[in-house]
Every structure is written in structure tokens, then in C-alpha cells.
Motif scaffolding. Structure first.
Motif, PDB file in Angstrom:
ATOM      1  N   ASN A 185     -15.594  -9.236   4.270  1.00 34.74           N
ATOM      2  CA  ASN A 185     -14.223  -8.884   3.910  1.00 34.74           C
ATOM      3  C   ASN A 185     -13.972  -9.000   2.412  1.00 34.74           C
ATOM      4  O   ASN A 185     -12.949  -8.521   1.928  1.00 34.74           O
ATOM      5  N   ASN A 189     -14.396  -2.621  -1.107  1.00 32.07           N
ATOM      6  CA  ASN A 189     -13.875  -1.582  -0.226  1.00 32.07           C
ATOM      7  C   ASN A 189     -13.940  -2.011   1.235  1.00 32.07           C
ATOM      8  O   ASN A 189     -14.804  -2.809   1.627  1.00 32.07           O
ATOM      9  N   TYR A 190     -13.042  -1.474   2.022  1.00 26.69           N
ATOM     10  CA  TYR A 190     -13.041  -1.809   3.450  1.00 26.69           C
ATOM     11  C   TYR A 190     -14.271  -1.263   4.166  1.00 26.69           C
ATOM     12  O   TYR A 190     -14.856  -1.951   5.014  1.00 26.69           O
ATOM     13  N   ALA A 204     -17.571  -2.656  11.710  1.00 20.13           N
ATOM     14  CA  ALA A 204     -16.619  -3.709  11.346  1.00 20.13           C
ATOM     15  C   ALA A 204     -16.885  -4.918  12.220  1.00 20.13           C
ATOM     16  O   ALA A 204     -16.990  -4.786  13.454  1.00 20.13           O
ATOM     17  N   TYR A 306      -5.882  -7.503   2.291  1.00 16.85           N
ATOM     18  CA  TYR A 306      -6.966  -7.704   1.329  1.00 16.85           C
ATOM     19  C   TYR A 306      -6.789  -6.668   0.228  1.00 16.85           C
ATOM     20  O   TYR A 306      -6.522  -5.486   0.500  1.00 16.85           O
ATOM     21  N   ASP A 409      -7.522  -2.533  12.450  1.00 13.49           N
ATOM     22  CA  ASP A 409      -7.561  -2.605  10.991  1.00 13.49           C
ATOM     23  C   ASP A 409      -6.806  -1.407  10.424  1.00 13.49           C
ATOM     24  O   ASP A 409      -6.926  -0.280  10.929  1.00 13.49           O
ATOM     25  N   ILE A 411      -6.012   0.714   6.837  1.00 10.56           N
ATOM     26  CA  ILE A 411      -6.586   0.897   5.503  1.00 10.56           C
ATOM     27  C   ILE A 411      -5.818   1.978   4.751  1.00 10.56           C
ATOM     28  O   ILE A 411      -5.552   3.069   5.306  1.00 10.56           O
ATOM     29  N   SER A 416      -9.190   2.427  -0.591  1.00 13.05           N
ATOM     30  CA  SER A 416      -9.850   1.667   0.473  1.00 13.05           C
ATOM     31  C   SER A 416     -10.028   0.198   0.120  1.00 13.05           C
ATOM     32  O   SER A 416     -10.534  -0.582   0.938  1.00 13.05           O
ATOM     33  N   ARG A 417      -9.601  -0.199  -1.072  1.00 11.79           N
ATOM     34  CA  ARG A 417      -9.632  -1.614  -1.438  1.00 11.79           C
ATOM     35  C   ARG A 417      -8.413  -2.357  -0.898  1.00 11.79           C
ATOM     36  O   ARG A 417      -8.336  -3.583  -1.001  1.00 11.79           O
ATOM     37  N   TRP A 419      -6.314  -3.130   2.486  1.00 16.16           N
ATOM     38  CA  TRP A 419      -6.382  -3.040   3.937  1.00 16.16           C
ATOM     39  C   TRP A 419      -5.943  -4.348   4.574  1.00 16.16           C
ATOM     40  O   TRP A 419      -5.890  -5.389   3.923  1.00 16.16           O
ATOM     41  N   ARG A 421      -6.047  -6.621   8.497  1.00 17.56           N
ATOM     42  CA  ARG A 421      -6.600  -6.768   9.865  1.00 17.56           C
ATOM     43  C   ARG A 421      -5.566  -7.412  10.764  1.00 17.56           C
ATOM     44  O   ARG A 421      -5.166  -8.570  10.547  1.00 17.56           O
TER      45      ARG A 421
END
Length: 423
Positions: A185, A189-190, A204, A306, A409, A411, A416-417, A419, A421
Motif C-alpha cells: 500500500n 500508485n494503487y 490486490a 492513501y 477499493d 481509485i 492512481s496515487r 485511493w 480501501r
């Protein structure tokens, strides 16, 4: 005279028929008692104890260690958290027959915590917990492996005889390994993927729910999700992932370096797999936003968003006595949805109300209705909330990937940085 002999014949035959003939045959209760004694002897004679892999009916996977003795006592360790992995709990057990021979954990143990109906104890469903068991029918009893099924909720429990290298520290090592998967995590990026059989597979690992998901393109979007149990070297999948005639049952020997953005793990004995952290998905799950939204569930997260590999990147945990974040689709009739940040140990909340829409491209977008509702968290924290709203109400929306029965999740489609959960 002939009639006389016939009479004597039947008289002798009847007398012989009245003689007591003892048939040597075990009675059912004797057989059960014999099996019961054998099972207790086998459980208690394992000098290193037993490793238990539990998969509750409610989902997730859990690892335990049990040390049974012949006086109906058992010592347990659990990899659910650090304290339980280090501190043994002693309770009672017995083997008895209801309809079938069953293993009963009689008094409160780490197994009971998962089945506790108080949702504050285990984070499960109110009134049902994690839909787990602490009484198990014995399905198969071999020297080194015992397979059991929960009597009430049909949870699966597998006991494997521990070896000399799986001592009292084993469960703590398993806990630490699962915790170390958090490093995934912390990659910027995710999206993480690996190449298997000449095809990219996005994956994931949700180490809160102990599930792993694989996403790939096979004439359209395909997904495989299963629970896993943790060992001191990797994770064991509850169900094998079958792909192009190959099987993945275990991932182990993880080497994760978030700073260098590099990672590897092994599958199928010694096949090394390289992790590629990417800003783009392998494939989009176009139906996931709909599934998440129509599901009657209050989604929660403790770590929040995140941002570039940093948990709580929007600093919502600065709220006084922060306890968690909740996304509640259709909170009110309009329909209006809500996102609440709870603080003051759960006694207060603050957050926006909004409408949610999802499209055929797999994006969900939130349209602001009321930017702030609930309790006043103070001016400084209100500024943090306004910064959060800028991301939450981005008109470009979010992709969604399902990681478990009620786990998703989310995003950002443009970064994509960013995201979060939800479990």
C-alpha cells in the motif's frame, strides 16, 4: 411312531433355538467412545501442537495455533493481532457426539471472539459477528491433517500438525508477515501487476480482510477473489487460482521495497514473480460501481485515503479521538448518500452529503449536496474537511475494484496515487 419322532425333532430344535448365542460386535456408543479416545490421543500427542486455518462463512481467513492436552485443556494463539499472537489463551475443549463426532471449544477462546455477536468486538455484523464457529464436526481425521466443518455456520477449519520449526513464536511471525504486506500500500500508485503465462495480471492483497484478488482480461474483465490464511513465510489461498492450465495456491517469500518501488514474490515452489507498480489499470471493472452502490452496507475505513504511498494522506485522523470513516450509500431518501468521519471516540461525526452516479465506463462520481453536516470539529479541522471534499467531489470520479464480499477499493481516475480501501 413317526409322529413321535417328528415331535421330538421339533422339541430338540426349539430347545436349541432358546440357547443364548453371544455375538461379538461393538455397540455404536462403544465405537464412538473408541474414536473419541483416539482423537483426543492424537490431538494431545502432537508435541508441537497444531496450526489451524479457519475460513468463516462470513469471509476472511485466520491462522491459529492450538496446543491440546489429554485433560480437555487447549492453549491458543491467534495471528489476528500482535497481542493475541504473543499472549496464549487457555480454555477447555472436548470431543463429543451430537449427530457426528465434533470438536467443541467449550469456554471463551480466540475462536469465540470471531463469532461474538457484538460487532465492536470483531468488526463483523451486529448480532452475528464474523459468522464463524467454535464447534466443529470432524470430517476427516488423519495423522497430520484434520478437516472440520462448523456445526452452526459451516465455517471451514483445517488443523495441520505443527513441525519442530513451528514453535510458540510461529504465530507472531505469521502476524508480522501479514502486517508486512502493508508495504504494498506504500507503493506510490494503487495498481500492482505481475506477468504470468505471458499475460499481465493486476492484483490486490487486502490484509485487513485477508483476501487476495486477481483482475485480468479474458475476452473482457475477469476477477478471481479468495480468502487466504497467513503463514510465517507467505499466504495460502483458500481456493486455488487457475489460469491457462496453471495453478497458484501459495504466494511466499515477499520482498517489498516501497522506497525503490520494487517487489517480488514466489509462486509454485520457486518461480519468482516481479511486481510492477503502474499508474494505469490492466483492465477496468465496469460493473463494480453499481455493485458497491446497490449493496446494503455501511463501508468503513480507518486509514482513509492513501496519497502517493502515505496512509491518511488527507490527515482526517487529526480529528480529536478519530475512530473511523464511513461511506453510507442511500443514507437518506432522495437518495442522498453520506460520508462520515467519526471522532470523540465515536460520539460525534462530520462529513458531506451527496448524490452518487455511475456510468457504463466503470466510474462513480459524487455530486455535492451539502459540504458539511454533523458536529463542529473546530475551524482547523473544517479546513481539512474542505480539502478532502475537493478530492471526493472531483468530477472525473473513481474506479472501483472489489476485494471481498463487502470490500471495495476506490481509485481516482486521474491520479492512481489517490485511493481508499473500504472494508
Amino acid at each position: 411312531m413317526k409322529a413321535k419322532y417328528i415331535f421330538l425333532f421339533f422339541l430338540i430344535f426349539s430347545l436349541l433355538g432358546c440357547r443364548k448365542i453371544e455375538i461379538v460386535n461393538d455397540r455404536p456408543d462403544e465405537k464412538l467412545n473408541k474414536l473419541r479416545s483416539e482423537y483426543i490421543e492424537q490431538l494431545s500427542s502432537a508435541k508441537n501442537g497444531w496450526i489451524g486455518y479457519l475460513f468463516p462463512q462470513g469471509g476472511r481467513g485466520f491462522t491459529f495455533k492450538f496446543e491440546f492436552n489429554n485433560k480437555n485443556r487447549v492453549v491458543s494463539y491467534s495471528a489476528t493481532d500482535e497481542r493475541k499472537s504473543l499472549r496464549p489463551m487457555e480454555s477447555s475443549y472436548r470431543i463429543a457426539a451430537d449427530q457426528v463426532l465434533s470438536l467443541y471449544f467449550d469456554t471463551y477462546s480466540y475462536l469465540h471472539i470471531l463469532a461474538d455477536p457484538n460487532d465492536f468486538v470483531n468488526g463483523g455484523f451486529r448480532g452475528a459477528g464474523l459468522i464463524s464457529d467454535f464447534e466443529f464436526a470432524i470430517l476427516e481425521f488423519k495423522k497430520d491433517t484434520i478437516k472440520l466443518k462448523g456445526n452452526h455456520n459451516s465455517s471451514d477449519l483445517i488443523l495441520v500438525r505443527a513441525n519442530e520449526n513451528q514453535g510458540k513464536e510461529y504465530i507472531h511471525q505469521a502476524y508480522e508477515l501479514n502486517k508486512s504486506l502493508d508495504k504494498l500500500n506504500l507503493f506510490p500508485n494503487y495498481f500492482n501487476k505481475f506477468n504470468f503465462e505471458n499475460q499481465d495480471i493486476q492484483f490486490a492483497i487486502n490484509n485487513i480482510s485477508n483476501t487476495i484478488s486477481f483482475y485480468y482480461d479474458e475476452n473482457g474483465f475477469k476477477q478471481f477473489t479468495t480468502e487466504y490464511a497467513v503463514t510465517n513465510s507467505g499466504i495460502l489461498l483458500r481456493k486455488p487460482f487457475l489460469f491457462k492450465g496453471k495453478t497458484i495456491l501459495e504466494l511466499f517469500d515477499f520482498k517489498l521495497d516501497p522506497i525503490q518501488v520494487k517487489g517480488t514474490f514466489k509462486i509454485n515452489k520457486d518461480q519468482i514473480v516481479e511486481i510492477i507498480n503502474s499508474s494505469k489499470p490492466v483492465i477496468v471493472d465496469k460493473d463494480a460501481p453499481r455493485r458497491m452502490y446497490i449493496n446494503r452496507y455501511n463501508y468503513s475505513t480507518y486509514y482513509g485515503f492513501y496519497v502517493n504511498g502515505k496512509s491518511d494522506g488527507l490527515q482526517m485522523q487529526r480529528l480529536p479521538d478519530y475512530t473511523g470513516t464511513f461511506f453510507i450509500p442511500r443514507r437518506y431518501l432522495d437518495p442522498l448518500d453520506a460520508l462520515y468521519f467519526t471522532f470523540k471516540k465515536g460520539a460525534a461525526f462530520v462529513g458531506p452529503l451527496f448524490n452518487s452516479t455511475y456510468d457504463l465506463d466503470g466510474k462513480i462520481v459524487f455530486k455535492e449536496f451539502m459540504p458539511v453536516t454533523g458536529f463542529d470539529p473546530g475551524e482547523e479541522n473544517l479546513n481539512i474537511l474542505h480539502e478532502f471534499n475537493k478530492i471526493w467531489f472531483d468530477k472525473n470520479g473513481f474506479y472501483i475494484y472489489q476485494t471481498g464480499t463487502n470490500f471495495y477499493d476506490m481509485i481516482s481516475t486521474v491520479d492512481s496515487r489517490v485511493w481508499v480501501r473500504f472494508n
